[in-house]
Write a protein that holds these residues in place. Structure first.
Motif, mmCIF file in Angstrom:
data_model
loop_
_atom_site.group_PDB
_atom_site.id
_atom_site.type_symbol
_atom_site.label_atom_id
_atom_site.label_comp_id
_atom_site.label_asym_id
_atom_site.label_seq_id
_atom_site.Cartn_x
_atom_site.Cartn_y
_atom_site.Cartn_z
ATOM 1 N N THR A 16 52.800 40.942 22.858
ATOM 2 C CA THR A 16 53.824 41.114 21.828
ATOM 3 C C THR A 16 55.001 40.183 22.106
ATOM 4 O O THR A 16 55.155 39.648 23.206
ATOM 5 N N ASP A 17 55.815 39.978 21.083
ATOM 6 C CA ASP A 17 56.970 39.064 21.169
ATOM 7 C C ASP A 17 56.527 37.702 21.698
ATOM 8 O O ASP A 17 57.200 37.080 22.533
ATOM 9 N N ALA A 18 55.357 37.265 21.216
ATOM 10 C CA ALA A 18 54.777 35.998 21.662
ATOM 11 C C ALA A 18 55.162 34.882 20.695
ATOM 12 O O ALA A 18 55.824 35.104 19.672
ATOM 13 N N GLU A 19 54.715 33.696 21.017
ATOM 14 C CA GLU A 19 54.885 32.545 20.127
ATOM 15 C C GLU A 19 53.505 32.029 19.737
ATOM 16 O O GLU A 19 52.589 31.992 20.560
ATOM 17 N N ALA A 20 53.376 31.645 18.478
ATOM 18 C CA ALA A 20 52.109 31.097 18.014
ATOM 19 C C ALA A 20 51.836 29.779 18.719
ATOM 20 O O ALA A 20 52.755 29.005 19.014
ATOM 21 N N GLN A 21 50.550 29.527 18.977
ATOM 22 C CA GLN A 21 50.119 28.301 19.632
ATOM 23 C C GLN A 21 49.251 27.487 18.681
ATOM 24 O O GLN A 21 48.631 28.048 17.758
ATOM 25 N N PRO A 22 49.180 26.178 18.859
ATOM 26 C CA PRO A 22 48.292 25.363 18.031
ATOM 27 C C PRO A 22 46.862 25.903 18.087
ATOM 28 O O PRO A 22 46.366 26.255 19.154
ATOM 29 N N GLY A 23 46.236 25.988 16.938
ATOM 30 C CA GLY A 23 44.869 26.482 16.867
ATOM 31 C C GLY A 23 44.763 27.964 16.609
ATOM 32 O O GLY A 23 43.667 28.470 16.304
ATOM 33 N N ASP A 24 45.852 28.719 16.730
ATOM 34 C CA ASP A 24 45.805 30.147 16.419
ATOM 35 C C ASP A 24 45.524 30.348 14.927
ATOM 36 O O ASP A 24 46.018 29.591 14.078
ATOM 37 N N VAL A 25 44.749 31.374 14.610
ATOM 38 C CA VAL A 25 44.622 31.811 13.221
ATOM 39 C C VAL A 25 45.792 32.739 12.931
ATOM 40 O O VAL A 25 45.974 33.746 13.621
ATOM 41 N N ARG A 26 46.592 32.415 11.920
ATOM 42 C CA ARG A 26 47.812 33.175 11.649
ATOM 43 C C ARG A 26 47.612 34.097 10.454
ATOM 44 O O ARG A 26 47.042 33.707 9.430
ATOM 45 N N VAL A 27 48.078 35.341 10.602
ATOM 46 C CA VAL A 27 48.066 36.299 9.508
ATOM 47 C C VAL A 27 49.430 36.966 9.442
ATOM 48 O O VAL A 27 50.166 37.011 10.427
#
Length: 444
Positions: free
Chosen positions: A31-42
């Motif tokens: 939790t309270d993470a940061e999105a990384q390149p390649g992540d599928v975002r919803v």
């Protein structure tokens, strides 16, 4: 990896959640993470919903029974049309119809289906060389689409209380107890995925006698058992005329109804029956869309939940396949009857959250599956909702999904496979093409 702006975790809503998927299961949850390149975002991530009751082949006549004939239309007149359709489909058709239903279930946010499967034999009633031919096609369809399967082969021996001889339209359904137990064993042997399960389903008290039920329970101990019961007023009256007792009353008096049982519909219960079923820890398998379509009646949901009862939802005839719609009609039916709002919510709580949580846990129990959750070690059966408004509302997001129109399913992962993307199943086009070919042939 999946990155969600917000996600419903076991201990509540969290923001900026990053989820690892490892060999079909949820790995690390941050939790309270940061999105990384390649992540599928919803926008929003939820656990996938179990569908506790489906007759997949009936997807083929969705919307085709709305022409009024002479006299009063009812479940019993609808059933005659369903029998005609059931006599017209072969093994490849059954697979195509099931694939279409399962694609639509995944697109709606269901990630497991309880297939109440009573179509067993050839059109003339004779067994196939492989007695599990049509069950095999159900397994094939589940594997092809990605949905987890709890297969519930159906025992059907009689046409009514008495027992009465079966009708001609029921000839594809019929078994002796010995042949049915053999069928269940064949389904066990066919199961090839770890997430799949095999239970069994005596169709109803009118189709399975006391002796049949006793022999089945003795031969198949410890399995999940699903049964249609008290769906129709006529069924209640016929049971009373035969046995002197109402269907639910008779069942509770004669069998150890417990947490392994799922009572499908259970629409017409007295107050005492409602309390006793709740106390038994059995699940009530509710199918509000189909029950409304067939004019069945209204389940006593407020009293059942107040008594600690467990519920699940199913799509039954698959006339429409929509998680939100099943939950919405479950609540709206109660509102129409009681002329009140937020009937099934707990005081001070969200109606959508109460319904979602109840159907999630009850469905998992009835289908012999782990309760879906976004936690390490759980099956990666996950549903993403689009949220174009981007509002931080917690449980109100579930209310907006179920009762509003601002959000809907965008993505679904089944056992970690990203099978629904941008709202469409990755195999929808080919599955829909085969489905259309079946209907053109069968309905011509």
């Amino acid at each position: 990896m999946i990155f969600a702006d917000k996600a419903l975790l076991p201990d509540g809503w969290a923001h900026n959640v990053r989820i690892e998927v490892v060999r079909g299961f949820v790995g690390a949850v941050t939790t309270d993470a940061e999105a990384q390149p390649g992540d599928v975002r919803v926008s929003t991530l939820l656990p996938g919903m179990p569908n506790v009751h489906s007759h997949a082949f009936q997807r083929g006549h969705s919307g085709l029974t709305e022409m009024r004939g002479t006299g009063r239309e009812s479940f019993w007149t609808w059933r005659q049309m369903m029998y005609r359709f059931a006599l017209s489909v072969g093994p490849e058709d059954v697979a195509a119809l099931a694939e279409m239903a399962y694609v639509e279930m995944l697109e709606a946010g269901y990630t497991r289906v309880g297939e109440f499967h009573y179509l067993h034999h050839a059109a003339d009633g004779s067994p196939y060389d492989n007695p599990a031919e049509l069950s095999d096609r159900i397994f094939d369809a589940a594997e092809a689409t990605g949905i987890a399967l709890t297969h519930l082969p159906v025992f059907y021996a009689h046409g009514g209380f008495g027992p009465r001889a079966p009708d001609e339209g029921q000839r594809r359904f019929l078994h002796s107890v010995a042949r049915f137990v053999d069928l269940v064993g064949r389904c066990d042997a066919r199961r090839s995925r770890a997430q799949d399960r095999v239970g069994f389903a005596p169709h109803s008290l009118r189709a399975a006698s006391h002796q049949d039920l006793s022999q089945l329970c003795e031969a198949l101990p410890g399995r999940k058992l699903h049964i249609h019961i008290a769906e129709q007023v006529q069924e209640v009256e016929d049971c009373q005329a035969f046995s002197g007792r109402r269907p639910v009353e008779w069942l509770l008096d004669n069998f150890d109804v417990n947490e392994n049982w799922c009572l499908i519909h259970a629409t017409h219960m007295t107050e005492a029956e409602t309390r006793h079923v709740a106390a038994s820890n059995a699940v009530a398998g509710l199918c509000p869309v189909t029950e409304a379509n067939l004019g069945d009646g209204l389940f006593p949901a407020p009293e059942f939940l107040e008594a600690g009862g467990r519920i699940a939802i199913g799509t039954d005839s698959n006339v429409r396949i929509d998680v939100a719609e099943e939950l919405r009609i479950l609540e709206y039916g109660q509102r129409l009857q009681s002329r009140a709002r937020n009937v099934l919510a707990e005081e001070g709580g969200s109606t959508g959250r109460r319904l979602f949580d109840a159907a999630l846990s009850g469905g998992a129990q009835a289908l012999d599956a782990p309760t879906p959750e976004l936690a390490a070690g759980a099956p990666a059966d996950l549903v993403g909702l689009r949220d174009p408004l981007g509002l931080d509302q917690g449980d109100a997001l579930l209310d907006r999904w179920i009762f509003g129109r601002d959000t809907g399913v965008s993505d679904v992962w089944a056992a970690g496979a990203h099978v629904v993307q941008a709202g469409r199943h990755i195999r929808r086009d080919e599955v829909q093409s085969r489905f259309a070919d079946v209907l053109k042939r069968v309905l011509s």
